[in-house]
Design a protein around this motif. Structure first.
Motif, PDB file in Angstrom:
ATOM      1  N   LYS A   1      20.892  18.916  29.036  1.00 29.42           N
ATOM      2  CA  LYS A   1      21.422  19.463  27.780  1.00 29.42           C
ATOM      3  C   LYS A   1      22.356  18.502  27.045  1.00 29.42           C
ATOM      4  CE  LYS A   1      25.084  22.098  30.054  1.00 29.42           C
ATOM      5  NZ  LYS A   1      25.655  23.429  30.271  1.00 29.42           N
TER       6      LYS A   1
ATOM      7  N   THR B   1      25.871  18.587  24.979  1.00 27.86           N
ATOM      8  CA  THR B   1      27.040  19.448  24.789  1.00 27.86           C
ATOM      9  C   THR B   1      27.957  18.854  23.725  1.00 27.86           C
ATOM     10  OG1 THR B   1      26.915  20.053  27.120  1.00 27.86           O
ATOM     11  CG2 THR B   1      28.961  20.597  25.978  1.00 27.86           C
TER      12      THR B   1
ATOM     13  N   THR C   1      22.131  26.937  18.742  1.00 25.02           N
ATOM     14  CA  THR C   1      22.564  26.450  20.050  1.00 25.02           C
ATOM     15  C   THR C   1      22.148  27.435  21.146  1.00 25.02           C
ATOM     16  OG1 THR C   1      24.711  27.502  19.702  1.00 25.02           O
ATOM     17  CG2 THR C   1      24.555  25.158  19.174  1.00 25.02           C
TER      18      THR C   1
ATOM     19  N   THR D   1      32.901  25.004  21.941  1.00 26.47           N
ATOM     20  CA  THR D   1      32.024  24.303  22.890  1.00 26.47           C
ATOM     21  C   THR D   1      30.620  24.857  22.711  1.00 26.47           C
ATOM     22  OG1 THR D   1      33.880  24.207  24.421  1.00 26.47           O
ATOM     23  CG2 THR D   1      31.702  23.696  25.321  1.00 26.47           C
TER      24      THR D   1
ATOM     25  N   SER E   1      26.206  24.060  23.355  1.00 26.25           N
ATOM     26  CA  SER E   1      25.224  23.184  23.966  1.00 26.25           C
ATOM     27  C   SER E   1      23.805  23.566  23.573  1.00 26.25           C
ATOM     28  CB  SER E   1      25.379  23.180  25.483  1.00 26.25           C
ATOM     29  OG  SER E   1      25.096  24.459  25.973  1.00 26.25           O
TER      30      SER E   1
END
Lengths: 142, 110
Positions: free
Chosen positions: A73, A75, A121, A137, A139
Protein backbone atom coordinates in the motif's frame (compact mmCIF):
# COMPACT_ATOMS: atom_id res chain seq x y z
CA UNK A 1 9.87 -4.28 -4.20
CA UNK A 2 9.11 -7.42 -2.20
CA UNK A 3 10.61 -7.49 1.28
CA UNK A 4 12.15 -4.07 0.77
CA UNK A 5 11.94 -1.35 3.37
CA UNK A 6 9.17 1.18 2.55
CA UNK A 7 10.20 4.10 0.38
CA UNK A 8 9.55 7.37 2.18
CA UNK A 9 9.19 10.94 0.97
CA UNK A 10 8.63 14.16 2.86
CA UNK A 11 7.10 17.38 1.53
CA UNK A 12 6.33 20.79 2.95
CA UNK A 13 3.02 22.23 1.79
CA UNK A 14 3.29 25.99 1.34
CA UNK A 15 0.27 27.66 2.88
CA UNK A 16 0.66 31.11 1.45
CA UNK A 17 -0.33 30.63 -2.15
CA UNK A 18 -3.55 28.85 -3.04
CA UNK A 19 -2.71 28.70 -6.73
CA UNK A 20 0.42 26.66 -6.06
CA UNK A 21 -1.52 24.08 -4.02
CA UNK A 22 -1.08 20.71 -5.64
CA UNK A 23 2.63 20.95 -6.28
CA UNK A 24 3.46 18.25 -3.74
CA UNK A 25 0.74 15.97 -5.18
CA UNK A 26 2.05 16.40 -8.71
CA UNK A 27 5.56 15.61 -7.44
CA UNK A 28 4.32 12.47 -5.65
CA UNK A 29 2.49 11.38 -8.79
CA UNK A 30 5.72 11.67 -10.77
CA UNK A 31 7.66 9.64 -8.20
CA UNK A 32 5.02 6.89 -8.07
CA UNK A 33 5.01 6.71 -11.86
CA UNK A 34 8.77 6.34 -11.91
CA UNK A 35 8.48 3.48 -9.42
CA UNK A 36 6.08 1.93 -11.92
CA UNK A 37 3.02 1.46 -9.69
CA UNK A 38 -0.46 0.68 -11.01
CA UNK A 39 -1.91 3.79 -12.66
CA UNK A 40 -5.30 3.54 -10.90
CA UNK A 41 -3.58 3.42 -7.49
CA UNK A 42 -1.50 6.45 -8.48
CA UNK A 43 -4.61 8.32 -9.60
CA UNK A 44 -6.38 7.62 -6.30
CA UNK A 45 -3.38 8.68 -4.22
CA UNK A 46 -2.96 11.86 -6.26
CA UNK A 47 -6.60 12.89 -5.88
CA UNK A 48 -6.65 12.21 -2.13
CA UNK A 49 -3.38 14.04 -1.56
CA UNK A 50 -4.43 17.02 -3.66
CA UNK A 51 -7.67 17.43 -1.72
CA UNK A 52 -5.77 17.20 1.56
CA UNK A 53 -3.25 19.74 0.32
CA UNK A 54 -6.03 22.12 -0.70
CA UNK A 55 -7.59 21.75 2.76
CA UNK A 56 -4.27 22.53 4.41
CA UNK A 57 -3.81 25.67 2.35
CA UNK A 58 -7.37 26.91 2.85
CA UNK A 59 -7.69 26.21 6.56
CA UNK A 60 -4.31 25.67 8.17
CA UNK A 61 -1.72 27.86 6.45
CA UNK A 62 0.09 24.83 5.07
CA UNK A 63 1.62 21.80 6.69
CA UNK A 64 3.59 18.67 6.00
CA UNK A 65 3.05 15.55 3.97
CA UNK A 66 4.74 12.20 4.43
CA UNK A 67 4.37 9.54 1.79
CA UNK A 68 5.39 5.96 2.31
CA UNK A 69 5.31 3.20 -0.29
CA UNK A 70 5.36 -0.40 0.87
CA UNK A 71 4.77 -3.53 -1.27
CA UNK A 72 1.05 -3.63 -0.47
CA UNK A 73 0.00 0.00 0.00
CA UNK A 74 0.77 3.69 -0.30
CA UNK A 75 0.28 5.66 2.90
CA UNK A 76 -0.08 9.43 3.17
CA UNK A 77 0.18 11.31 6.45
CA UNK A 78 -0.82 14.98 6.23
CA UNK A 79 -0.12 17.04 9.35
CA UNK A 80 -0.96 20.66 10.04
CA UNK A 81 -1.01 23.06 12.98
CA UNK A 82 -4.18 24.84 11.94
CA UNK A 83 -7.42 25.47 13.83
CA UNK A 84 -8.44 21.80 13.97
CA UNK A 85 -11.84 20.29 13.15
CA UNK A 86 -14.49 20.67 15.85
CA UNK A 87 -16.94 18.11 14.46
CA UNK A 88 -15.30 15.52 12.21
CA UNK A 89 -18.58 13.77 11.39
CA UNK A 90 -20.05 17.05 10.13
CA UNK A 91 -16.87 17.85 8.18
CA UNK A 92 -17.16 14.49 6.42
CA UNK A 93 -20.63 15.34 5.12
CA UNK A 94 -20.74 16.14 1.41
CA UNK A 95 -21.53 19.81 0.89
CA UNK A 96 -20.53 20.97 4.38
CA UNK A 97 -17.85 23.63 4.16
CA UNK A 98 -16.29 26.42 6.21
CA UNK A 99 -14.16 27.73 3.33
CA UNK A 100 -14.25 31.48 2.58
CA UNK A 101 -15.97 32.86 -0.55
CA UNK A 102 -12.75 33.69 -2.42
CA UNK A 103 -11.88 29.98 -2.36
CA UNK A 104 -15.33 29.09 -3.69
CA UNK A 105 -14.86 31.43 -6.64
CA UNK A 106 -11.81 29.33 -7.58
CA UNK A 107 -13.87 26.17 -7.79
CA UNK A 108 -13.16 24.74 -4.35
CA UNK A 109 -14.63 24.98 -0.87
CA UNK A 110 -17.82 23.16 -1.78
CA UNK A 111 -17.53 20.55 0.93
CA UNK A 112 -16.22 17.85 -1.39
CA UNK A 113 -12.64 17.53 -0.14
CA UNK A 114 -12.96 15.04 2.71
CA UNK A 115 -15.73 13.03 0.96
CA UNK A 116 -13.47 12.77 -2.12
CA UNK A 117 -10.59 11.59 0.07
CA UNK A 118 -12.82 8.93 1.62
CA UNK A 119 -14.05 7.82 -1.80
CA UNK A 120 -10.56 7.37 -3.19
CA UNK A 121 -8.75 5.77 -0.27
CA UNK A 122 -9.02 2.35 1.34
CA UNK A 123 -8.35 3.64 4.84
CA UNK A 124 -8.85 7.08 6.32
CA UNK A 125 -8.16 8.25 9.86
CA UNK A 126 -8.65 11.84 10.99
CA UNK A 127 -7.20 13.00 14.29
CA UNK A 128 -7.87 16.59 15.20
CA UNK A 129 -7.78 18.87 18.18
CA UNK A 130 -9.33 22.33 18.08
CA UNK A 131 -6.61 24.97 18.37
CA UNK A 132 -3.81 22.44 17.86
CA UNK A 133 -4.14 20.99 14.38
CA UNK A 134 -5.13 18.03 12.29
CA UNK A 135 -3.46 14.82 11.22
CA UNK A 136 -4.95 12.83 8.38
CA UNK A 137 -3.66 9.33 7.70
CA UNK A 138 -4.87 7.64 4.55
CA UNK A 139 -3.83 4.69 2.50
CA UNK A 140 -4.47 3.16 -0.89
CA UNK A 141 -3.92 -0.57 -1.39
CA UNK A 142 -1.78 -1.57 -4.33
CA UNK B 1 -10.54 11.12 -31.84
CA UNK B 2 -7.44 13.12 -31.12
CA UNK B 3 -6.78 16.49 -29.57
CA UNK B 4 -5.81 17.86 -33.01
CA UNK B 5 -9.05 16.70 -34.62
CA UNK B 6 -11.15 18.39 -31.91
CA UNK B 7 -9.12 21.58 -32.19
CA UNK B 8 -9.70 21.70 -35.93
CA UNK B 9 -13.38 20.75 -35.93
CA UNK B 10 -14.33 23.23 -33.20
CA UNK B 11 -11.98 25.89 -34.54
CA UNK B 12 -10.43 26.31 -31.10
CA UNK B 13 -7.98 29.00 -30.11
CA UNK B 14 -4.74 27.29 -29.06
CA UNK B 15 -3.44 28.49 -25.69
CA UNK B 16 -0.98 25.62 -25.38
CA UNK B 17 -0.46 22.57 -27.55
CA UNK B 18 1.68 19.92 -25.87
CA UNK B 19 0.58 16.72 -27.60
CA UNK B 20 -1.88 17.03 -30.49
CA UNK B 21 -1.92 13.30 -31.18
CA UNK B 22 -3.21 12.52 -27.69
CA UNK B 23 -6.28 10.29 -27.88
CA UNK B 24 -9.51 11.56 -26.27
CA UNK B 25 -11.57 8.89 -24.53
CA UNK B 26 -14.40 10.92 -23.05
CA UNK B 27 -15.76 14.33 -22.10
CA UNK B 28 -16.38 15.92 -18.73
CA UNK B 29 -17.94 19.35 -18.18
CA UNK B 30 -17.91 21.25 -14.90
CA UNK B 31 -16.65 24.30 -13.05
CA UNK B 32 -16.57 23.01 -9.51
CA UNK B 33 -13.03 21.70 -9.54
CA UNK B 34 -13.30 19.48 -6.49
CA UNK B 35 -16.30 17.81 -8.13
CA UNK B 36 -14.38 17.43 -11.38
CA UNK B 37 -11.51 15.99 -9.35
CA UNK B 38 -13.73 13.27 -7.99
CA UNK B 39 -15.58 12.38 -11.19
CA UNK B 40 -13.66 13.02 -14.41
CA UNK B 41 -11.71 10.15 -15.97
CA UNK B 42 -8.22 9.84 -17.37
CA UNK B 43 -7.94 11.07 -20.99
CA UNK B 44 -11.22 13.02 -20.80
CA UNK B 45 -11.54 16.49 -22.29
CA UNK B 46 -12.50 18.95 -19.57
CA UNK B 47 -14.86 21.73 -20.71
CA UNK B 48 -14.99 24.52 -18.14
CA UNK B 49 -15.13 28.27 -17.61
CA UNK B 50 -12.77 27.93 -14.62
CA UNK B 51 -9.51 29.41 -15.87
CA UNK B 52 -7.31 29.63 -12.80
CA UNK B 53 -4.11 27.69 -12.29
CA UNK B 54 -5.88 25.07 -10.15
CA UNK B 55 -7.68 23.90 -13.29
CA UNK B 56 -4.26 22.88 -14.60
CA UNK B 57 -3.38 21.04 -11.39
CA UNK B 58 -6.59 19.03 -11.76
CA UNK B 59 -5.83 18.35 -15.45
CA UNK B 60 -2.35 17.21 -14.57
CA UNK B 61 -3.36 14.98 -11.64
CA UNK B 62 -6.19 13.33 -13.58
CA UNK B 63 -4.10 13.09 -16.73
CA UNK B 64 -6.82 14.69 -18.85
CA UNK B 65 -6.25 14.81 -22.61
CA UNK B 66 -7.01 18.54 -22.84
CA UNK B 67 -8.84 21.47 -21.31
CA UNK B 68 -11.23 23.65 -23.32
CA UNK B 69 -12.07 27.01 -21.77
CA UNK B 70 -15.64 27.86 -22.81
CA UNK B 71 -17.25 31.24 -23.52
CA UNK B 72 -13.91 32.96 -24.13
CA UNK B 73 -13.06 32.64 -20.45
CA UNK B 74 -10.00 34.79 -19.74
CA UNK B 75 -7.12 32.82 -18.19
CA UNK B 76 -5.51 34.10 -14.98
CA UNK B 77 -1.97 35.52 -15.19
CA UNK B 78 0.56 32.70 -15.39
CA UNK B 79 -2.02 30.21 -16.67
CA UNK B 80 -0.53 29.72 -20.14
CA UNK B 81 3.04 29.55 -18.78
CA UNK B 82 1.96 26.89 -16.28
CA UNK B 83 0.21 24.90 -19.03
CA UNK B 84 3.45 25.04 -21.03
CA UNK B 85 5.62 23.86 -18.16
CA UNK B 86 3.18 21.08 -17.19
CA UNK B 87 2.70 20.11 -20.86
CA UNK B 88 -1.08 20.35 -20.80
CA UNK B 89 -3.15 20.88 -23.96
CA UNK B 90 -5.32 23.97 -23.43
CA UNK B 91 -7.72 25.61 -25.86
CA UNK B 92 -10.31 28.33 -25.78
CA UNK B 93 -13.64 28.74 -27.55
CA UNK B 94 -16.35 31.39 -27.92
CA UNK B 95 -18.96 28.63 -27.68
CA UNK B 96 -20.79 27.76 -24.47
CA UNK B 97 -20.01 24.61 -22.52
CA UNK B 98 -23.24 23.10 -23.85
CA UNK B 99 -22.45 23.90 -27.48
CA UNK B 100 -18.94 22.47 -27.16
CA UNK B 101 -20.25 19.28 -25.53
CA UNK B 102 -22.89 18.79 -28.25
CA UNK B 103 -20.21 18.93 -30.93
CA UNK B 104 -17.88 16.63 -28.97
CA UNK B 105 -20.73 14.17 -28.55
CA UNK B 106 -21.26 14.14 -32.34
CA UNK B 107 -17.55 13.52 -32.87
CA UNK B 108 -17.47 10.67 -30.35
CA UNK B 109 -20.34 8.97 -32.17
CA UNK B 110 -18.80 9.22 -35.63
Amino acid sequence: MDNAAPLEFHFNVDGKDFTSAGEASVEVKKILRRIGLDSEAIRRVSIAMYEAEINMVIHAGGGEADVSVSPDKITLVMTDHGPGIADIELAMREGYSTAPDNIRSLGFGAGMGLPNIKRYTDELKIESEVGKGTKITMSVNI
Amino acid sequence: MTVNSVCERLDLEVLNLADGEREILGVYAGDLLSWVMGHANESDVLVTIMSNINTLAVASLLDLSCVILAESSEPDPGFVETAQSKEINVFRSKLTTYEICVELSRMLEE
